[in-house]
Design an enzyme around this catalytic site. Structure first.
Site, mmCIF file in Angstrom:
data_model
loop_
_atom_site.group_PDB
_atom_site.id
_atom_site.type_symbol
_atom_site.label_atom_id
_atom_site.label_comp_id
_atom_site.label_asym_id
_atom_site.label_seq_id
_atom_site.Cartn_x
_atom_site.Cartn_y
_atom_site.Cartn_z
ATOM 1 N N LYS A 92 6.649 -40.545 -2.458
ATOM 2 C CA LYS A 92 7.309 -40.645 -2.836
ATOM 3 C C LYS A 92 8.261 -39.354 -2.828
ATOM 4 O O LYS A 92 8.051 -38.661 -3.508
ATOM 5 C CB LYS A 92 7.500 -40.792 -3.994
ATOM 6 C CG LYS A 92 8.681 -41.782 -4.751
ATOM 7 C CD LYS A 92 8.481 -41.169 -6.467
ATOM 8 C CE LYS A 92 9.882 -40.000 -6.605
ATOM 9 N NZ LYS A 92 10.602 -39.725 -5.928
ATOM 10 N N GLY A 142 6.528 -30.640 -7.617
ATOM 11 C CA GLY A 142 7.843 -30.327 -8.644
ATOM 12 C C GLY A 142 7.714 -29.337 -10.180
ATOM 13 O O GLY A 142 7.330 -28.405 -9.591
ATOM 14 N N GLU A 182 1.505 -27.911 -7.609
ATOM 15 C CA GLU A 182 2.343 -26.725 -6.958
ATOM 16 C C GLU A 182 3.668 -26.960 -7.914
ATOM 17 O O GLU A 182 5.084 -27.649 -7.658
ATOM 18 C CB GLU A 182 3.037 -27.031 -5.343
ATOM 19 C CG GLU A 182 1.731 -27.019 -4.468
ATOM 20 C CD GLU A 182 1.330 -26.017 -3.972
ATOM 21 O OE1 GLU A 182 1.144 -24.722 -4.681
ATOM 22 O OE2 GLU A 182 0.499 -26.699 -3.297
ATOM 23 N N CYS A 217 10.483 -22.680 -4.616
ATOM 24 C CA CYS A 217 9.390 -22.670 -5.776
ATOM 25 C C CYS A 217 9.158 -21.003 -6.110
ATOM 26 O O CYS A 217 8.943 -20.739 -6.894
ATOM 27 C CB CYS A 217 8.758 -23.398 -5.350
ATOM 28 S SG CYS A 217 7.713 -23.812 -4.256
ATOM 29 N N GLU A 277 13.019 -20.704 -14.972
ATOM 30 C CA GLU A 277 13.446 -20.335 -13.855
ATOM 31 C C GLU A 277 14.794 -21.042 -13.325
ATOM 32 O O GLU A 277 14.824 -22.278 -14.116
ATOM 33 C CB GLU A 277 12.413 -21.299 -13.218
ATOM 34 C CG GLU A 277 12.569 -22.331 -11.572
ATOM 35 C CD GLU A 277 11.102 -22.582 -10.670
ATOM 36 O OE1 GLU A 277 10.844 -23.739 -11.184
ATOM 37 O OE2 GLU A 277 10.656 -22.842 -9.624
HETATM 38 P P1 NAP Z 1 11.076 -32.666 -10.037
HETATM 39 O O1 NAP Z 1 12.616 -33.344 -11.150
HETATM 40 O O2 NAP Z 1 9.938 -32.373 -11.153
HETATM 41 O O3 NAP Z 1 10.910 -33.909 -9.282
HETATM 42 C C1 NAP Z 1 10.084 -34.248 -8.379
HETATM 43 C C2 NAP Z 1 9.922 -34.953 -7.776
HETATM 44 O O4 NAP Z 1 8.852 -35.830 -8.850
HETATM 45 C C3 NAP Z 1 10.848 -36.131 -7.394
HETATM 46 O O5 NAP Z 1 10.483 -36.728 -6.059
HETATM 47 C C4 NAP Z 1 10.581 -36.587 -8.651
HETATM 48 O O6 NAP Z 1 11.150 -37.946 -8.666
HETATM 49 C C5 NAP Z 1 9.615 -36.726 -9.174
HETATM 50 N N1 NAP Z 1 9.262 -37.503 -10.740
HETATM 51 C C6 NAP Z 1 10.441 -36.986 -11.941
HETATM 52 N N2 NAP Z 1 9.997 -37.951 -12.849
HETATM 53 C C7 NAP Z 1 8.863 -37.780 -12.041
HETATM 54 C C8 NAP Z 1 7.566 -39.023 -13.481
HETATM 55 N N3 NAP Z 1 7.740 -38.396 -14.284
HETATM 56 N N4 NAP Z 1 6.598 -38.959 -12.363
HETATM 57 C C9 NAP Z 1 6.087 -38.849 -11.564
HETATM 58 N N5 NAP Z 1 7.410 -38.881 -10.622
HETATM 59 C C10 NAP Z 1 8.598 -37.717 -11.219
HETATM 60 O O7 NAP Z 1 11.259 -31.390 -9.944
HETATM 61 P P2 NAP Z 1 12.626 -31.375 -8.705
HETATM 62 O O8 NAP Z 1 13.822 -30.653 -9.616
HETATM 63 O O9 NAP Z 1 12.529 -32.404 -8.023
HETATM 64 O O10 NAP Z 1 12.395 -29.895 -7.942
HETATM 65 C C11 NAP Z 1 12.789 -28.443 -7.524
HETATM 66 C C12 NAP Z 1 11.071 -28.101 -9.114
HETATM 67 O O11 NAP Z 1 10.458 -28.186 -8.231
HETATM 68 C C13 NAP Z 1 11.095 -26.669 -9.225
HETATM 69 O O12 NAP Z 1 10.869 -26.864 -10.646
HETATM 70 C C14 NAP Z 1 10.508 -26.048 -7.839
HETATM 71 O O13 NAP Z 1 10.423 -24.911 -8.689
HETATM 72 C C15 NAP Z 1 9.780 -26.796 -7.668
HETATM 73 N N6 NAP Z 1 9.036 -26.946 -6.664
HETATM 74 C C16 NAP Z 1 7.373 -26.200 -6.334
HETATM 75 C C17 NAP Z 1 7.319 -25.722 -5.084
HETATM 76 C C18 NAP Z 1 5.801 -25.513 -4.455
HETATM 77 O O14 NAP Z 1 4.972 -25.164 -3.898
HETATM 78 N N7 NAP Z 1 4.608 -24.776 -5.646
HETATM 79 C C19 NAP Z 1 7.727 -26.333 -4.187
HETATM 80 C C20 NAP Z 1 8.829 -26.564 -3.913
HETATM 81 C C21 NAP Z 1 9.766 -27.040 -5.230
HETATM 82 P P3 NAP Z 1 12.889 -38.336 -8.406
HETATM 83 O O15 NAP Z 1 13.613 -37.649 -7.494
HETATM 84 O O16 NAP Z 1 13.438 -39.394 -8.484
HETATM 85 O O17 NAP Z 1 14.028 -37.691 -9.387
#
Ligand code: NAP
Ligand code: MG
Length: 504
Positions: free
Chosen positions: A188, A241, A263, A297, A398
């Site tokens: 997804k 995420g 992650e 991240c 963050e």
């Molecule tokens: P996010 O809001 O957590 O979304 C990540 C993914 O999860 C998206 O595909 C999102 O779909 C999906 N999602 C949202 N709500 C969900 C739920 N209730 N159940 C299952 N899936 C769900 O994060 P983001 O804003 O896209 O990304 C930024 C974050 O990712 C930052 O906090 C960053 O630090 C972190 N990140 C971490 C790493 C690592 O390797 N540690 C790498 C990259 C990013 P939708 O797009 O449809 O909302």
């Protein structure tokens, strides 16, 4: 800076409409819903994308389950899977510029960033094509006339949920190790950036990955993502995420005891000691925070500088920050691309305003940027904030944008204490010419990654993942293969006399 965004070439990967990929086919969503994906550099719509429903998620899980339980991919000799993985890489390489273009359009990231990330996505498939050949179980010491060996068996159907900051690279980090070991996946992508993951799914099919092994279903995280997490026929969830969603996923996955790897977010410290090569530390720290527009991240967003070199370092760092070019992401001289959307831009600006209210000083930047020719896009000035302390929100949370906070420290002990004073533990960096000190500090930092005199966080083969609330599990490395497999222990008896343990 050109008013019109330039393109590398006209390609068939750039379309008006993109399908879901389920069971080896490009399909519409079950309810014909679509969503639009936007180029954040301009604010213009790029394409429409089929929006997966829960029914589509069900179809995808069924296809993945069928492929895993009765299909041939898992049963192929390892070399054959490795060949297919290499073929995926070679198709990606042959369409390199087109993929780069699509990634830039969907994310607003700079050309050099997109090129690096597409290269790494390709190399991930090559890495795992090689790594899988050497991935095996063990033979263990047991009493005489017994024999024990272990097999590494693919864990099953994996739901893989990815974010928008590295859409293709995250898809590669997830898909490559999973299919290398024989798993089937339902991916997804983030709703904001679905395009290159869909293209990667198409390339997997073109390379000969059988139907149902790789399914790509863009759709809402709270609907489709959540559905996958709760689905009893999904064996593992791999999520990248935000930390709050990661916690939610872990709770829900516990209901069926799915394997989970997370992650998550970070607030990574960057320590510059008085014996560092100051110019190298300035350049590396600049890249550490402003690469990918700070939407990383492992962004080194807390910068700590020894008091003896603080003034010199800050002057040089701010001067170079001011030189960073924002603008046309396709322009080779652009360093910093756009922010992903208005919502994220508001979040970033909110953090900067909170810092000002808390009494911090903005040394440069501090507001949304106006870029000629890209007025409809989402841009933020690279921002350096000083005069901060660990009670401030801007230091604790963050931001996920081009914003860094700078603080002073007086000795090694204080530097380590400050570095570890966070709920996160993903990246970190140490700048020092004293090898003993760098090693000492690296050992004491509570983070999954320590960069020593190095601006880069990872290559294919280096473990990537966090301590503490940055999640658990490691990607991009050999260990990842273990996280997509179960270990089966086979214990046999080969003595000539039958055993009668009850003595009856
Ligand atoms: P996010 O809001 O957590 O979304 C990540 C993914 O999860 C998206 O595909 C999102 O779909 C999906 N999602 C949202 N709500 C969900 C739920 N209730 N159940 C299952 N899936 C769900 O994060 P983001 O804003 O896209 O990304 C930024 C974050 O990712 C930052 O906090 C960053 O630090 C972190 N990140 C971490 C790493 C690592 O390797 N540690 C790498 C990259 C990013 P939708 O797009 O449809 O909302
Ligand atoms: Mg987009």
């Amino acid at each position: 800076m050109s008013a019109q965004q330039t393109t590398l070439e006209t390609t068939s990967l750039k379309r008006d409409y993109y399908h879901l990929i389920i069971n080896g086919e490009k399909v519409e969503s079950s309810n014909n819903n679509v969503f639009e994906t936007v180029n954040p550099a301009t604010g213009q719509i790029i394409a429409r994308v089929a929006k997966a429903s829960q029914e589509d998620a069900e179809r995808a899980v069924t296809a993945a389950r069928e492929a895993f339980d009765h299909g041939k991919w898992r049963k192929y000799p390892i070399n054959r899977r490795a060949q297919t993985m290499n073929k995926i890489a070679s198709i990606m390489r042959s369409r390199f510029n087109e993929i780069v273009e699509l990634e830039i359009l969907d994310t607003g990231k700079s050309l050099h960033a997109a090129q690096g990330q597409v290269t790494q996505a390709i190399e991930d498939f090559e890495f795992y094509a090689g790594a899988i050949v050497g991935h095996r179980g063990s033979v263990n010491n047991v009493p005489g006339q017994f024999h024990n060996y272990t097999e590494k068996e693919a864990v099953g159907v994996c739901a893989q949920i990815i974010p928008w900051n590295y859409p293709l690279m995250m898809a590669a980090w997830k898909i490559a190790p999973a299919i290398a070991v024989g798993c089937s996946v339902v991916v997804k992508p983030a709703s904001l950036t679905p395009l290159t993951a869909i293209i990667l799914g198409e390339i997997c099919l073109e390379a000969g990955v059988p139907a149902g092994v790789v399914n790509i279903i863009p759709g809402s995280g709270s609907e489709v993502g959540n559905y996958l997490v709760e689905h009893p026929k999904v064996d593992k969830v791999a999520f990248t995420g935000s930390t709050p969603i990661g916690k939610d996923i872990m709770g829900k996955a516990s209901q069926t005891l799915k394997r989970v790897t997370l992650e998550l977010g970070g607030k990574s410290p960057n320590l510059v000691f008085e014996d560092a090569d100051v110019d190298a530390a300035v350049d590396g720290s600049l890249f550490g925070i402003f690469y990918n527009t700070g939407q990383s991240c492992e962004a080194r967003s807390r910068l700590y500088v020894h008091e003896d070199i603080y003034d010199e370092f800050v002057e040089k760092f701010v001067e170079k920050t001011k030189k960073l070019q924002l603008g046309d992401p396709f322009d080779k001289s652009t360093h910093v691309g756009s922010i992903i959307d208005q919502g994220q831009l508001d979040v970033i600006d909110g953090y900067v305003k909170s810092a000002i209210e808390d009494g911090a000083d903005i040394l440069t930047g501090g507001k949304p940027a106006q870029i000629e020719g890209f007025e409809g896009g989402f841009w933020y000035e690279p921002t350096v904030i000083a005069n901060v302390n660990h009670d401030m929100t801007v230091v604790k949370e963050e931001i996920f944008g081009p914003v860094v906070v700078i603080m002073k420290f007086k000795d090694e002990k204080e530097a380590i204490r400050l570095a570890n004073d966070t709920e996160f533990g993903l990246g970190s960096a140490v700048w020092s010419k004293d090898g003993a000190r760098a090693t000492r500090v690296a050992n004491l930092i509570q983070a999954g990654i320590v960069m020593v005199n190095c601006p880069f966080s990872a290559f294919p083969g280096t473990p990537f993942g966090g301590y503490k609330q940055s999640g658990f599990g490691r990607e991009l490395c050999i260990e990842t293969l273990d996280l997509y497999t179960e270990t089966k222990s086979i214990l046999s008896y080969y003595g000539s006399r039958p055993l009668n343990p009850f003595g009856l």
